[in-house]
Design an enzyme around this catalytic site. Structure first.
Site, PDB file in Angstrom:
ATOM      1  N   ASP A 187     -17.227  -0.852   3.765  1.00 41.11           N
ATOM      2  CA  ASP A 187     -15.795  -0.570   2.903  1.00 41.11           C
ATOM      3  C   ASP A 187     -15.048  -0.454   1.909  1.00 41.11           C
ATOM      4  O   ASP A 187     -14.688  -0.501   1.239  1.00 41.11           O
ATOM      5  CB  ASP A 187     -15.496  -2.816   2.319  1.00 41.11           C
ATOM      6  CG  ASP A 187     -14.535  -2.641   2.030  1.00 41.11           C
ATOM      7  OD1 ASP A 187     -13.287  -2.091   2.945  1.00 41.11           O
ATOM      8  OD2 ASP A 187     -13.812  -4.073   1.289  1.00 41.11           O
TER       9      ASP A 187
ATOM     10  N   HIS B 116       0.842  -1.056  -0.017  1.00 41.75           N
ATOM     11  CA  HIS B 116      -0.020   0.018   0.004  1.00 41.75           C
ATOM     12  C   HIS B 116       0.605   1.250   0.067  1.00 41.75           C
ATOM     13  O   HIS B 116       0.307   1.702  -0.339  1.00 41.75           O
ATOM     14  CB  HIS B 116      -0.965  -0.021   1.062  1.00 41.75           C
ATOM     15  CG  HIS B 116      -2.266  -1.046   1.249  1.00 41.75           C
ATOM     16  ND1 HIS B 116      -2.699  -1.260   0.138  1.00 41.75           N
ATOM     17  CD2 HIS B 116      -3.279  -2.105   2.493  1.00 41.75           C
ATOM     18  CE1 HIS B 116      -3.865  -1.843   0.037  1.00 41.75           C
ATOM     19  NE2 HIS B 116      -3.535  -2.864   1.660  1.00 41.75           N
TER      20      HIS B 116
END
Length: 688
Positions: A519, A415
């Site tokens: 989410d 990430h």
């Protein structure tokens, strides 16, 4: 403003640049240049100014990412500005070979002359709106100043950004951008507030989780980490491992030494530690000179980003550098060794395979914090802290063990890599790609470990398989068979777990830990499509997909697939979705095939990628091939108007195969785009 890309003949009928418009986001496009189209990188700014009809003193591009060499080509990025104000997500990715531009991937926003660039509400009023948007009752900057992170009340940055909550897509506005760190409930995101009316127009989560359930501030049973006094937690750790003491961060640095230890998930391994004294070692080290990256593993002592203070952050230490005490097995403490050894291997992977030094390719230190929260069943990357955080897991049969296996660590650090490459916005399809690429790198690192450690046998395509404790479940996500664990393996297959990301279905992305968590509009669900694609191009398969299409995908192997995936991520732009990824991956192969030192990647590999994309349902084709268009005028005009691409000759054709795209709504999402093309019957279906 019109986007005019005029193809001119460059000496032969095969000269071209191929323009591929993203059918779903018309501000995005990929442009592939043939080798004899002479656009030098040094002249690219002028080329873009002419083709995009940039207005002097109003529009310009500035360097966003300096040139990065990769396998014989170079990748750089430009940032769009309007009247001196950054256009958020307005990015041009540039690939060149020996200074000759070969590829552009654009996310370009057409802005009217009269776009307001002066705020009419105060920065303080805008921050209040951003705070209200989070739904939080308190914020980290309101906590005591002894907070380890020293987070200050955020100030606003003026940017131009798209209003994603507006039904009329493509609406741009001037906004204040705030880094808002909420405490109750915990979240951190960039929030954009319209400077004219105080409306929140965009939000982007900056804490990326392993799954879509766990927040960064609460444990598995709903207690706030910190309910147990710190003194009790510290005493528990000391009793369970009397040889391991806790030393504050103030110890002066010293030399590095080779250690041995028994890891929770990877058995006996050697790793580097920092020698503080002849009887004291700690989990801090650095990679080999000259590619030196510092990496450190700390004990956050069951505190969190929200409530940790300076005295909570301590070192894991040992008195003889032989970290093999049986006491490590009494709790999850030996998983700290997995993190530390794992980061060492992950640094080597990125350096050896991709010539990348740390997550930002600038040798930045990598900091890890273990024992996060109380029985916290998650791990995450924090973009602002540029650090990773790992929980001990729920420690029962319904969740995870310590979240420290090397694929989890690799996933989270990836990430950080994404922050400095594609910078994919963490919502909807771009967020799904963000998560998918992190799973890809977790798989690639497992494969790298298997090649370099004969005694280890990782399972690359099963994510987090070593930490799952739920009976009957062997991993968190299965890249070969995503549907096993509630992911789709085909694009927009709503019957098999595809999360509908349309604004109508998911008007506001909401992160884990917050009321109404969706989410961030399905980022952990929809990543299954990219995972399946990567599995297919790596391993190959014969399959019939949910749309009853039969495919045979040949195997490229990891050596090719991981380099294609990395090049794709490098050239993507922030709001890219699956259509943009399709274009970028195909163009990536074109550039890698034309570059030296590419491990045998050839143009034939594009067929494998194309088959794999069709196998996972990404079939939209917005390539307009003039050589295959059944009419003969020498000049044709393609115009994007109200989201529909139309091809005109001397008159609109009434027969033949015409590619079109669905409209976006009642009004044009952006100004019309006009592309002028010259027709060459023997060319490559090319643009001039």
């Amino acid at each position: 403003m019109q986007l005019k890309l005029a193809g001119e003949k460059q000496g032969t009928a095969n000269s071209f640049y191929k323009f591929e418009l993203n059918a779903k986001i018309p501000t995005q496009a990929g442009i592939l240049f043939s080798a004899d189209v002479d656009v030098q990188k040094t002249a690219l700014q002028n080329w873009l100014a002419a083709k995009l009809e940039l207005r002097q003193g109003i529009d310009d591009f500035r360097t966003r990412m300096e040139s990065v060499a990769y396998k014989g080509s170079n990748i750089s990025k430009l940032q769009q500005y309007f009247k001196g104000i950054k256009v958020e997500h307005g990015v041009v990715s540039v690939a060149d070979i020996a200074g000759s531009v070969r590829l552009l991937q654009l996310e370009f926003y057409s802005l009217p002359d009269n776009l307001q660039v002066q705020p009419t509400i105060s920065e303080e009023a805008a921050l209040t709106k951003a705070m209200e948007f989070t739904g939080a009752s308190s914020f980290v900057w309101q906590k005591p100043s002894t907070s380890f992170w020293q987070y200050q009340k955020p100030s606003g940055e003026l940017v131009i950004v798209e209003d994603i909550f507006n039904a009329e897509k493509g609406t741009m506005c001037l906004a204040y951008k705030f880094d808002v760190f909420a405490a109750e409930p915990a979240s951190r995101q960039n929030i954009y507030v319209n400077v004219l009316n105080g409306k929140v127009v965009f939000a982007d989560a900056t804490i990326k989780h392993l799954d879509g359930k766990h927040s960064s501030g609460h444990d598995e049973i709903g207690k706030q980490p910190g309910d147990i006094p710190h003194s009790l937690i510290e005493s528990k750790d000391l009793m369970q491992n009397q040889k391991t003491t806790l030393v504050k961060k103030s110890i002066a640095p010293t030399v590095f030494d080779s250690a041995t230890g028994f890891l929770k998930y990877s058995f006996d391994q050697k790793f580097l530690t920092e020698k503080v004294s002849p009887t004291l070692y700690r989990l801090r080290a650095q990679s080999e000179f000259p590619n030196t990256v510092v990496y450190e593993t700390y004990n956050i002592n069951h505190k969190t980003l929200v409530n940790a203070i300076n005295s909570d952050i301590t070192d894991f230490t040992d008195n003889d550098n032989d970290w093999n005490e049986p006491a490590y097995g009494n709790d999850t403490t030996n998983a700290a060794l997995d993190i530390h050894w794992g980061i060492e291997q992950i640094i080597k992977y990125w350096r050896d395979v991709h010539n990348r030094n740390s997550f930002d390719n600038n040798f930045s230190a990598i900091k890890n914090y273990f024992h996060y929260g109380i029985r916290y069943g998650g791990a995450f990357w924090s973009s602002q802290a540029k650090s990773m955080f790992y929980g001990d897991g729920s420690q029962d049969s319904q969740g995870f063990n310590a979240l420290a296996s090397i694929d989890v660590t690799g996933h989270e650090l990836a990430h950080g890599v994404c922050d400095f490459t594609a910078a994919l916005v963490y919502k909807r399809e771009s967020g799904a790609l963000n998560e998918g690429f992190s799973d890809i790198w977790g798989a690639c690192i497992d494969n790298y470990i298997n090649k370099n450690f004969e005694t280890l046998n990782k399972t690359p395509f099963k994510i987090a398989d070593e930490i799952v404790e739920t009976p009957g479940r062997d991993c968190l996500r299965d890249m070969q068979k995503p549907k096993r664990w509630a992911q789709p393996d085909c694009y927009k297959d709503v019957a098999h777990n595809w999360f509908d990301v349309n604004v109508e279905n998911c008007p506001t992305p909401i992160s884990p830990g917050n009321a109404g968590n969706n989410d961030d509009c399905g980022v952990h669900a929809n990543s299954g499509v990219l995972n399946k694609w990567f599995y297919l191009i790596t391993e190959g398969d014969t399959m019939t997909n949910v749309y009853n299409d039969f495919y045979t995908v040949d195997s490229l192997g990891f050596d090719k697939s991981e380099r294609i995936a990395y090049y794709t991520e490098m050239i993507l732009t922030p709001n890219s979705g699956y259509e943009a990824a399709r274009i970028a991956s195909m163009n990536a192969v074109q550039i890698l095939a034309a570059s030296p030192n590419t491990l045998g990647i050839t143009l034939a590999d594009t067929a494998v990628l194309a088959t794999a994309r069709r196998a996972v349902g990404v079939t939209t084709d917005s390539i307009y091939n003039m050589a295959n268009t059944p009419f003969s005028p020498p000049i044709h005009l393609m115009q994007l108007k109200w989201g529909v691409m139309v091809i005109y000759g001397q008159a609109p054709p009434t027969t033949g195969c015409i590619n079109t795209m669905e409209g976006f709504g009642k009004k044009p999402p952006i100004s019309p785009i006009t592309i002028y093309l010259k027709y060459y019957p023997t060319g490559m279906g090319a643009f001039g």
